[in-house]
Design an enzyme around this catalytic site. Structure first.
Site, PDB file in Angstrom:
ATOM      1  CB  ALA A  98      -0.853   0.019   1.156  1.00 22.20           C
ATOM      2  NE  ARG A 137       0.383   8.247   2.938  1.00 20.29           N
ATOM      3  CZ  ARG A 137       0.767   8.669   4.053  1.00 20.29           C
ATOM      4  NH1 ARG A 137       0.273   9.424   4.899  1.00 20.29           N
ATOM      5  NH2 ARG A 137       2.347   8.559   4.182  1.00 20.29           N
ATOM      6  CD  GLU A 176      18.575  -4.275  15.215  1.00 18.31           C
ATOM      7  OE1 GLU A 176      18.483  -5.259  15.919  1.00 18.31           O
ATOM      8  OE2 GLU A 176      19.167  -3.480  15.575  1.00 18.31           O
ATOM      9  N   GLY A 183      20.252   2.268  11.440  1.00 21.39           N
ATOM     10  CA  GLY A 183      20.132   1.877  10.344  1.00 21.39           C
ATOM     11  C   GLY A 183      20.422   0.509  10.123  1.00 21.39           C
ATOM     12  CB  ILE A 188      24.506  -0.965  13.164  1.00 19.66           C
ATOM     13  CG1 ILE A 188      25.497   0.039  12.223  1.00 19.66           C
ATOM     14  CG2 ILE A 188      25.543  -1.714  14.088  1.00 19.66           C
ATOM     15  CD1 ILE A 188      26.005   1.077  13.004  1.00 19.66           C
ATOM     16  CD  GLU A 210      14.354  15.361   5.713  1.00 19.48           C
ATOM     17  OE1 GLU A 210      13.608  15.693   5.058  1.00 19.48           O
ATOM     18  OE2 GLU A 210      14.832  14.088   5.753  1.00 19.48           O
ATOM     19  CE  LYS A 240      18.616   7.369  14.028  1.00 21.12           C
ATOM     20  NZ  LYS A 240      19.619   8.232  13.099  1.00 21.12           N
ATOM     21  N   GLY A 252      19.736   5.153   4.927  1.00 26.17           N
ATOM     22  CA  GLY A 252      19.811   4.723   3.460  1.00 26.17           C
ATOM     23  C   GLY A 252      18.578   3.586   3.143  1.00 26.17           C
TER      24      GLY A 252
END
Lengths: 429, 429
Positions: A43, A45, A127, A132, A134, A188, A203, A300
């Site tokens: 799915a 949007r 996880e 990321g 690791i 960003e 995190k 990533g």
């Protein structure tokens, strides 16, 4: 389990990464998990992008995933808070397992969502939310499960580390380095979450929770970002044998649990000091193992997909027992931590200033580890009547350091704001 | 599982570490595993040492562990081959799970023992056999299970790394550094297993097996140790921006699987180059995650116990599914690997020698990356009529390099044996 049927929500870089990884490595994944893991429904949007969905049915309506009885587990890769939160709630009601990379959601709503899932013996895998690719949560939850952890210190925001690395290597100021990070897609357009430490705090909330078995408590994390770090601090720190890194740190000792993100001077010889660019690294200190460290790509599409698929394989293997997050441990106020400090004091260039500063530190019982009075360099602000006095102190209670700094700031010879950055203690890694 | 009853075999540093860790961290271990893990019986061939055995029964007869119906899992911490092998066989017959730190046994007899255990759906845990307390097998088997691994490169023998670090930092020759390692207890009186690469080859056999799903095959590992590394090679390598490390390397590509341990020049900027002393570190390159690295204490009673207790917790959690080790992948002969090389050629100090060497390399299609003709230094052999010619080549097939070296060795101006050390390729970690 012979077959695990996945409903994938979101077809951005992470969602696409999950799809392609499950296809490319289907054979080894089934060998290692003892199970065929198949995406049966997707799915998104937005309209269906040009990716190979294999046999999966595509919807633009997220609820289709929840309502599809053939879906065993939902992989949430849409990010954000509202839609994801509502998806989690309805997925749990519909008895679907959930796997996510959504650090904000887990850190801020885990305290509600995790017990909801546990009550229905559903697996919740996150996880991918920390560091990321690791597998740091697996290490904390399982590999080091026999250990009492005393400290976690990590570079867990690639954007901040990229910016600090660029400032250190190219001598860029903060704004230039941020612009470069934005141009390269590492930051960003609104970089607040990364550069002010919010992402790292999310995190760290999750790691602290698993390491110490405490409920997720994002609101109690102390946060400082990197936007106040100047190129000259990086240079002075370098001259003294340190690099400035943005760290997430948890410590547990008799005074309680401290969970905080802030910039820190890291001694050159430490492994963390040499983690460059967008790499992530987490150092864990624990009683049986000692110091260990885990390093790799912190973001990533494919690295994140690696962790999501790892969670899918855990689910397929039946390795789904959650660590209870029920311990109550007092959180330390940041004023109660003990640290060494780097101070940059802009002071009139005349004899006696250093003596005044040293006198105040001495009265507060603060020892000086190193001191240098810097000449202005070519690129510094060309005011010739003041110099930066650089001091590295020994370990001291932050509360005491704050009192001393107030006094120093009031000195007539101090002509600007004092910069104060914590210094990481030496360690074997 | 409410209770997991352990029979501990061996009370050396590892056995004592397991006992004390299970006692000290009993509460968090039971929280994380959902199970009480209790040592019910201890066997040691020597008399009972002065350790707190709590409620455990002590025997000097190892078979008592196997014959005790109350024992669910045997932790083998006696090391060696014969007694351990016989214990494993009888434990499997008696349907006991087994956890071990015995790398030699797993690497050399795993091909027999692992299927025996699987046939009876018994768990065999050997996390502690590789890289001490670093949970590297869990990372390969579970955390990175969605990845196709292309390369593993690790510093997995602390003794060799200690010796090379001492040679590098203090300028010691090999014998002096070995003596120092022996005096500090890092090397055995007979250090052969460590310095000739046998121990590293055992560990690499196990990692290669899990990473690629192939049967354990110790006999096919190519092995070179560090006893031929000279202080001058370390110095010349350093001048060119490299450190010499003893690495265990597996690579998988279209030519097959290469599994080998040997010294290598590692570029200064790589993380592996900065792993000092008895630390272990393993770098993994895989398709989804990219390069990741895992670092920590590779030996010692408590770090090893950390991994053993991690395996016990996996067993208690029911996380016991073994990865099938059934893939058949051709092993590459060492002559078929591609590598860059460091060459130290002792040659008469006259014009034309370098031209002759360069000509032979050129005929073989081998490019030169760097070349220096060294003056003798103070500590070098005081023969003034020859100089070491140091060359770093580009990547080339080892077979081709061997042919070229034979020709160079035969040159009239080459007055001694050529030293040849492989060079690790550059990487992001």
């Amino acid at each position: 389990m012979d077959k695990l049927r996945v409903g994938l929500c979101g077809l951005g870089t992470v969602g696409q990464g999950v799809l392609s990884l499950l296809q490319k490595n289907a054979e080894i994944i089934s060998q290692r998990s003892g199970c065929v893991i198949e995406v049966v429904r997707v799915a998104s949007r937005t309209e269906k992008p040009q990716v190979d969905l294999a046999a999966a049915i595509f919807s633009t309506r997220i609820d289709d995933l929840v309502e599809d009885d053939s879906v065993d587990v939902i992989v949430e890769a849409i990010g954000g808070s509202n839609a994801a939160l509502s998806l989690f709630r309805s997925a749990i009601s519909a008895k679907k397992h959930i796997i996510t990379a959504n650090k904000a959601l887990i850190a801020e709503h885990g305290v509600e969502l995790i017990p909801l899932a546990q009550d229905k013996t559903l697996f919740m895998g996150y996880e991918a939310a920390v560091a990321g690719g690791i597998p740091i949560l697996k290490v904390l939850r399982e590999g080091l499960a026999g250990n009492t952890v005393s400290k976690i210190a990590g570079i867990i925001n690639g954007t901040s580390n990229f910016i600090l690395t660029a400032m250190s290597q190219a001598g860029d100021d903060f704004k230039t380095a941020l612009k470069e990070a934005q141009d390269l897609g590492y930051a960003e357009a609104d970089p607040t979450f990364d550069i002010e430490g919010v992402d790292a705090a999310h995190k760290l909330t999750i790691m602290a929770s698993l390491a110490f078995g405490v409920p997720m408590d994002f609101s109690s994390v102390y946060m400082e970002g990197i936007s106040t770090i100047s190129a000259e601090d990086i240079r002075y720190a370098s001259d003294l044998g340190y690099r400035i890194k943005h760290l997430g740190i948890c410590t547990l000792d008799d005074s309680g649990l401290s969970v905080r993100v802030h910039p820190a001077l890291v001694p050159d010889g430490q492994m963390l000091a040499n983690v460059e660019g967008v790499m992530n690294a987490v150092k864990i200190e624990s009683d049986a193992l000692g110091a260990s460290m885990y390093m790799g790509p912190g973001a990533g599409g494919l690295p994140t997909a690696s962790s999501i698929v790892g969670d899918l394989i855990d689910l397929a293997r039946g390795n789904t027992r959650a660590v209870p997050l029920v311990n109550q441990i007092d959180r330390m106020d940041i004023a109660n931590i003990t640290s060494a400090y780097y101070l940059r004091i802009p002071a009139i260039d005349r004899p006696g200033v250093l003596a005044e500063v040293a006198q105040i530190l001495s009265v507060h019982g603060i020892s000086i580890e190193a001191v240098t009075q810097r000449e202005h360099r070519q690129n510094d602000v060309p005011e010739n009547d003041w110099v930066p006095v650089i001091i590295i102190t020994d370990q001291v209670l932050e509360f005491t350091m704050n009192s001393a700094l107030e006094r120093i700031q009031e000195l007539g010879d101090v002509v600007g704001d004092i910069a104060r950055i914590r210094v990481e203690s030496p360690g074997v890694l």
